[in-house]
Scaffold this motif. Structure first.
Motif, PDB file in Angstrom:
ATOM      1  N   UNK A 171       0.821  -1.219   0.000  1.00  0.00           N
ATOM      2  CA  UNK A 171       0.000   0.000   0.000  1.00  0.00           C
ATOM      3  C   UNK A 171       0.848   1.259   0.000  1.00  0.00           C
ATOM      4  N   UNK A 172       0.233   2.355  -0.418  1.00  0.00           N
ATOM      5  CA  UNK A 172       0.913   3.649  -0.395  1.00  0.00           C
ATOM      6  C   UNK A 172       0.893   4.201   1.034  1.00  0.00           C
ATOM      7  N   UNK A 173       1.266   5.471   1.165  1.00  0.00           N
ATOM      8  CA  UNK A 173       1.374   6.067   2.500  1.00  0.00           C
ATOM      9  C   UNK A 173       0.067   5.974   3.278  1.00  0.00           C
ATOM     10  N   UNK A 174      -1.051   6.206   2.597  1.00  0.00           N
ATOM     11  CA  UNK A 174      -2.329   6.170   3.293  1.00  0.00           C
ATOM     12  C   UNK A 174      -2.627   4.761   3.800  1.00  0.00           C
ATOM     13  N   UNK A 175      -2.285   3.771   3.007  1.00  0.00           N
ATOM     14  CA  UNK A 175      -2.513   2.402   3.469  1.00  0.00           C
ATOM     15  C   UNK A 175      -1.487   1.997   4.523  1.00  0.00           C
ATOM     16  N   UNK A 176      -0.336   2.620   4.491  1.00  0.00           N
ATOM     17  CA  UNK A 176       0.637   2.416   5.571  1.00  0.00           C
ATOM     18  C   UNK A 176       0.053   2.926   6.889  1.00  0.00           C
ATOM     19  N   UNK A 177      -0.675   4.031   6.791  1.00  0.00           N
ATOM     20  CA  UNK A 177      -1.350   4.566   7.975  1.00  0.00           C
ATOM     21  C   UNK A 177      -2.363   3.556   8.508  1.00  0.00           C
TER      22      UNK A 177
END
Length: 244
Positions: A17-23
């Motif tokens: 995942x990208x940064x948002x999915x990292x969150x």
């Protein structure tokens, strides 16, 4: 630099995942903290659903804030600490489901959430990850903690409905901003604002202590309510002058 492990093969990195999915991945780890703190608070499973639901709503709203603008390419420890504070705050919803809290558990969990306040900001500056999102995220967790502690104090009988005066001011201010958009303007850093916020949360934690009664709690709430009125009034005056 991102949160993605560079040791992974390229095809695997592409699927991460990208940064948002990292969150969201970091937030998933907070579920364990919600459950652990919730069990310590009430010791029963049904009440944990309210805590988990509150945490889910908090994470979703935080993700919306992040999507509106987060200038960095990695999450950092700072935002993970704020997520931990959100998890502890959500866990404090469990006693409101109707199950009596274990003695001293609410003030202990609340004190832990308060002790982490400031650490996220210090980490953000140390990691070079300061942002408007981080400051807003931290503020909203503080606001939720104040409201939930006020509701717990009312439910425990340590203060009357007057306690809501120090539990809802941030939300009242936000509601006023809908009618007067200039109230939503940026505010300068002010030490007194932070000091009043700490006094607010510390008082709400004190109201969770088993020996406290309304005879002591209500006058204390009245004093802190005046402090909050002064602090918010000062901000409103500054915003009005800035508008002019």
């Amino acid at each position: 630099m991102s949160d993605i492990d560079p040791a992974l093969p390229p095809f695997a990195r592409a699927l991460l995942p990208d940064l948002h999915r990292s969150f969201l991945r970091a937030a998933a780890g907070g579920v364990v903290l919600v459950l652990a703190a919730g069990i310590a608070l009430v010791g029963r499973e049904p009440a944990l659903w309210l805590a988990l639901a509150g945490y889910g709503v908090g994470v979703a709203l935080s993700l919306v804030l992040m999507r509106r603008g987060y200038p960095h390419g990695r999450l950092g420890l700072c935002n993970r600490v704020t997520l931990a504070r959100l998890a502890l705050t959500a866990a404090l919803l469990a006693p409101l489901a109707g199950d009596a809290a274990v003695a001293w558990a609410v003030p202990v969990v609340a004190l832990l959430a308060l002790s982490l306040d400031g650490l996220d900001g210090w980490l953000a500056r140390r990691e070079g990850l300061s942002s408007g999102f981080g400051a807003r995220f931290d503020m909203e967790v503080d606001s939720a903690l104040a409201l939930i502690l006020a509701l717990n104090a009312m439910a425990a009988g340590s203060a009357g409905a007057i306690v809501l005066l120090i539990g809802v001011p941030r939300y009242a201010f936000a509601a006023a901003g809908l009618a007067a958009p200039w109230l939503d303007g940026p505010l300068p850093e002010r030490f007194s604002r932070k000091a009043v916020c700490v006094a607010q949360i510390a008082t709400l934690i004190a109201l969770q202590l088993p020996p406290v009664t309304p005879e002591f709690g209500n006058p204390l709430v009245a004093v802190v309510a005046l402090m909050l009125a002064w602090s918010f009034g000062k901000d409103i005056l500054w915003l009005r002058r800035a508008r002019a």
